[in-house]
Every structure is written in C-alpha cells, then in structure tokens.
Design an enzyme around this catalytic site. Sequence first.
Site, PDB file in Angstrom:
ATOM      1  N   LYS A 148       0.855  -1.147   0.031  1.00 42.77           N
ATOM      2  CA  LYS A 148       0.137  -0.021   0.001  1.00 42.77           C
ATOM      3  C   LYS A 148       0.791   1.173   0.025  1.00 42.77           C
ATOM      4  CE  LYS A 148      -4.254   1.030   0.097  1.00 42.77           C
ATOM      5  NZ  LYS A 148      -5.402   0.165  -0.515  1.00 42.77           N
TER       6      LYS A 148
HETATM    7  P1  NAD Z   1     -13.038   7.863  -3.111  1.00 45.10           P
HETATM    8  O1  NAD Z   1     -11.971   8.976  -2.894  1.00 45.10           O
HETATM    9  O2  NAD Z   1     -13.504   7.592  -4.513  1.00 45.10           O
HETATM   10  O3  NAD Z   1     -14.216   7.995  -1.928  1.00 45.10           O
HETATM   11  C1  NAD Z   1     -14.276   8.264  -0.691  1.00 45.10           C
HETATM   12  C2  NAD Z   1     -15.703   8.766  -0.309  1.00 45.10           C
HETATM   13  O4  NAD Z   1     -15.459   8.974   1.074  1.00 45.10           O
HETATM   14  C3  NAD Z   1     -15.792  10.124  -0.731  1.00 45.10           C
HETATM   15  O5  NAD Z   1     -17.344  10.116  -0.688  1.00 45.10           O
HETATM   16  C4  NAD Z   1     -15.530  11.153   0.628  1.00 45.10           C
HETATM   17  O6  NAD Z   1     -16.257  12.318   0.569  1.00 45.10           O
HETATM   18  C5  NAD Z   1     -15.896  10.096   1.519  1.00 45.10           C
HETATM   19  N1  NAD Z   1     -15.210  10.629   3.212  1.00 45.10           N
HETATM   20  C6  NAD Z   1     -14.139  10.955   3.183  1.00 45.10           C
HETATM   21  N2  NAD Z   1     -13.857  11.116   4.588  1.00 45.10           N
HETATM   22  C7  NAD Z   1     -15.168  10.758   5.290  1.00 45.10           C
HETATM   23  C8  NAD Z   1     -15.657  10.840   6.348  1.00 45.10           C
HETATM   24  N3  NAD Z   1     -15.036  11.328   7.289  1.00 45.10           N
HETATM   25  N4  NAD Z   1     -16.943  10.417   6.578  1.00 45.10           N
HETATM   26  C9  NAD Z   1     -17.502  10.009   5.665  1.00 45.10           C
HETATM   27  N5  NAD Z   1     -17.282  10.088   4.087  1.00 45.10           N
HETATM   28  C10 NAD Z   1     -15.881  10.400   3.941  1.00 45.10           C
HETATM   29  O7  NAD Z   1     -12.371   6.626  -2.551  1.00 45.10           O
HETATM   30  P2  NAD Z   1     -12.924   5.072  -2.639  1.00 45.10           P
HETATM   31  O8  NAD Z   1     -11.774   4.583  -3.681  1.00 45.10           O
HETATM   32  O9  NAD Z   1     -14.323   4.848  -3.000  1.00 45.10           O
HETATM   33  O10 NAD Z   1     -12.316   4.319  -1.484  1.00 45.10           O
HETATM   34  C11 NAD Z   1     -13.139   4.262  -0.385  1.00 45.10           C
HETATM   35  C12 NAD Z   1     -12.961   3.015   0.528  1.00 45.10           C
HETATM   36  O11 NAD Z   1     -12.832   1.866  -0.259  1.00 45.10           O
HETATM   37  C13 NAD Z   1     -11.494   2.925   1.359  1.00 45.10           C
HETATM   38  O12 NAD Z   1     -11.421   2.622   2.358  1.00 45.10           O
HETATM   39  C14 NAD Z   1     -10.603   2.310   0.433  1.00 45.10           C
HETATM   40  O13 NAD Z   1      -9.447   1.884   0.693  1.00 45.10           O
HETATM   41  C15 NAD Z   1     -11.479   1.187  -0.057  1.00 45.10           C
HETATM   42  N6  NAD Z   1     -11.222   0.585  -1.269  1.00 45.10           N
HETATM   43  C16 NAD Z   1     -11.289   1.171  -2.488  1.00 45.10           C
HETATM   44  C17 NAD Z   1     -11.016   0.475  -3.608  1.00 45.10           C
HETATM   45  C18 NAD Z   1     -11.158   0.979  -5.026  1.00 45.10           C
HETATM   46  O14 NAD Z   1     -11.164   0.286  -6.006  1.00 45.10           O
HETATM   47  N7  NAD Z   1     -11.360   2.207  -5.099  1.00 45.10           N
HETATM   48  C19 NAD Z   1     -10.728  -1.008  -3.655  1.00 45.10           C
HETATM   49  C20 NAD Z   1     -10.814  -1.677  -2.352  1.00 45.10           C
HETATM   50  C21 NAD Z   1     -11.120  -0.842  -1.152  1.00 45.10           C
END
Ligand code: NAD
Length: 416
Positions: free
Chosen positions: A106
């Site tokens: 990561k």
């Molecule tokens: P992203 O940046 O696209 O979206 C994150 C979202 O969370 C946004 O809507 C943001 O406004 C919101 N957010 C941020 N801080 C916040 C808070 N304190 N309270 C509530 N909402 C909040 O990110 P993403 O890629 O959708 O990732 C989200 C989660 O999924 C993370 O934990 C990430 O590690 C996990 N994840 C993502 C992927 C991927 O393919 N993108 C894969 C596996 C896991």
Amino acid sequence: MTTKPNPFQNALKQLDIAAELLKMDPDIYQMLKEPKRVVTVAVPVRMDSGEVITYLGYRIQHNDARGPYKGGIRYHPDVSLDEVKALAFWMTWKCGVVDIPFGGAKGGVICNPKEMSRSEKERLTRRYTSMIAPLMGPYIDIPAPDVYTDAQTMAWIMDTYSQLTGYRVPECVTGKPVSLGGSEGRAEATGLGAAICASEAANAIGLNLKDATVAIQGFGNVGSNAALFLAEMGCKIIALSDSRGGIFSPKGINPLAALRYKEKTGSVVGMAGCDEITNEELLELECDILLPAALENVITQENASRVKARIVVEGANGPTTPEADKILYSNKVFVVPDILANAGGVTVSYFEWVQNLNRDHWNLAEVKRKLEEKMISAFKSVYETSVKYNIDMRAAALMVGVGRVAEAIKTLGIWP
Ligand code: NAD
C-alpha cells in the site's frame, strides 16, 4: 475520552486470530507480522504559487510470497505509517481470499488533494512515483487507486515510470484510463464486487433483495458504484453520505441522480427531497444492508450495538474494529469483511495486468463475467469455512486468505 483505534493494531489482532485458527508455525507468524519493506519518502512539490511544500509519503510492501506486491495509493491528510501498514496487510490477505497471484502493498501521501490544483497533484504524483520507482514494476510492485486517487493519477504514474524506463510499461500500474490500457469495468469493479457480496449474503440469511433497504457511508468510487448496482438488483437506497454529511429518504434515493448532484455541487448534502443526517447517524439507521465505503474505524465498540442492519458489507478497508466485530457477531449481524467485500477492485486490477502483459483487451461483458465468477467462488469458500468452523465471516476470510499466504511461505522456504 476514547482514543482512536490504531488500524495497524487491529490488523495485528486479526493476524493473531488467523494464526490461532490455522495453528500457524511461529516462524511464519514472525515473518507475517511485519512488512517486508517500509519506504518513507519526502516529496518536494513546487506549488502554483512558486513555494515548495515537502510532503511525506510511504510505500509499504508487506508480503510477496504469492506474487508481486499489489496495492493502492491514498492521498489524504490523515494518512499515517500505521494506517498504510495495516492497508498493506489487508491487501496480502485479500489477494489470498480471491486467489489471485499477488502479494500485498500500500502507498500513501499525507496531503489534502481537495486543496491542491490539478497541476500540483500531477507534480506530486510524478515526483512520488520517481522516488518509489526503483522498488516498483510489473513483476515487483504494482500500484492502483485508493482514496482520492483515480484513473488520471494512475496515468501520471504509468507515464512517469515509462519515461524513466525508456519505453511504455502499462503493466506497471492498474486502474488506468481505458485509453491507456486500463481494463473495461475497473472503475466500477469494487462497487460491483461489493454488490455481488451483498446479494450472496442476502441469499445466505434468506433476505429478499427486492426492496431491501440500503444505507451507504461514503459516496466515492466504491460507494456510488455499489449504490448503482444494488439499485439495479432491486434494492432501495435510503441513505448516502460523503465527507460533508449524509442524506436520508425512506422513499428511496435515485443513486444516478445523487451522482449527478454530487458532480455539480461537490456533495450529496442538500439533495432535494432528502433529510440531512450525520455520518454517525447513517451507521445506526434501521435498514437491511449497511455499506461503509469511506474510511477505517467507523464501527467501534461504542456504536456497534446500535447498528440495526442485518448485513454489513465492508466496501471500505478496516471500517470495523475487532471489538466491534464481537458485538456485531453476538447481535447476529452478518458481516461481509473488507478482504472479501471490496476484493472486486484488485481482482479486475489483476485482469488489467494480465491483459497488459498479453497486449490484449477484453470486453466489459467478459470482465464482469470473470469478476462475478471470482467473487462468488471466494464468497463460497469463506462462507463454507465460517459454517465448518462455526466462526464469523471475518475470521473465516482470514483463515482462507492468511492460510494461502502461509502455505506459500512454507513451500518456498527461506533463501539462503
Ligand atoms: P473515493 O476517494 O472515491 O471516495 C471516498 C468517499 O468517502 C468520498 O465520497 C468522500 O467524501 C468520503 N469520505 C471521506 N472522508 C469521510 C468521512 N470522514 N466520513 C464520511 N465519508 C467520508 O475512495 P474509494 O476508492 O471509494 O475508497 C473508499 C474506501 O474503499 C477506502 O477505504 C478504500 O481503501 C476502499 N477500497 C477502494 C477500492 C477501489 O477500487 N477504489 C478497492 C478496495 C477498497
């Protein structure tokens, strides 16, 4: 005052659970409880104003027994070494759970991308890439998107790495735009994988998805795509949120309209026909399926007993603390753990890497079919393990994921 749980301590507690269930060789446990490599970089970036800001960044390579290191890069003000270490651990187990030939890594940079211009983000990304470039590569370590990084960020990483190599190396990173060798379906893969898990979990507990109510925390890549697929499956999305707050409507929220609204205004908050709620209230709503899809440690021992959902699908990494897990399990909440629920992203990243190595391009239908196959098979292995050993789904997923990694280490032996 409650102290914020440390995600790395949580990851270690989870490893302990797996080690005990697997009766793991203590030598292998020692090898797994620390990342193989921890890299810290100080990244100087010239801002648009002319001033230079030096950002702290990390790349953590946890384990590569089953294949090259793999894992996203996060840009967020709260990034910390312990957070990135935990996320690297979870990547290792996740690739084991879905049985793809990758290890776990990561990356993260402590910055606030919301306050940076596009060209500042580009300079940060290119400089950070140049500083980790000696440790990355298609057979070494392959980054991908995470919170506040996207396909454009991956394009800059690919271009920087390729410029340094002297030829184009699309397979050095995944989650790229399709025009640069990205896979069809990568952008929506994590959300689709989470929706497939929700549907499998509903089957397991006898819940009809038609009109099942869903609350989603975090309306970014994972949350918005999960909302779209769950709505397609017949669910009613009753609450959504982002960093600014949440919205609630018992009549149901059209996720496509919410997406358009967020694109226009920067947030879901303020959408017509919805009441405003806090991110904390969203977690405690009366609903069938709760999908945390933002950050870690949102379901803790403090609020776990107030979670009313029948199913929790962890779109985010590490949203539930180990103490909260016990409460949810005793309250018979069916938790689909992160290392299974959000594995759709890394699975299609693996498909992207395979296509790039073969200079091939699969169509969307093929990607979706292969993803569905992988997710259903992983869900089945985890669910069967949970039934066989009478343990919760997280312990079962850890048994499957960590077990495969431990087996690989045992078979490889130690050189020299
Ligand atoms: P992203 O940046 O696209 O979206 C994150 C979202 O969370 C946004 O809507 C943001 O406004 C919101 N957010 C941020 N801080 C916040 C808070 N304190 N309270 C509530 N909402 C909040 O990110 P993403 O890629 O959708 O990732 C989200 C989660 O999924 C993370 O934990 C990430 O590690 C996990 N994840 C993502 C992927 C991927 O393919 N993108 C894969 C596996 C896991």
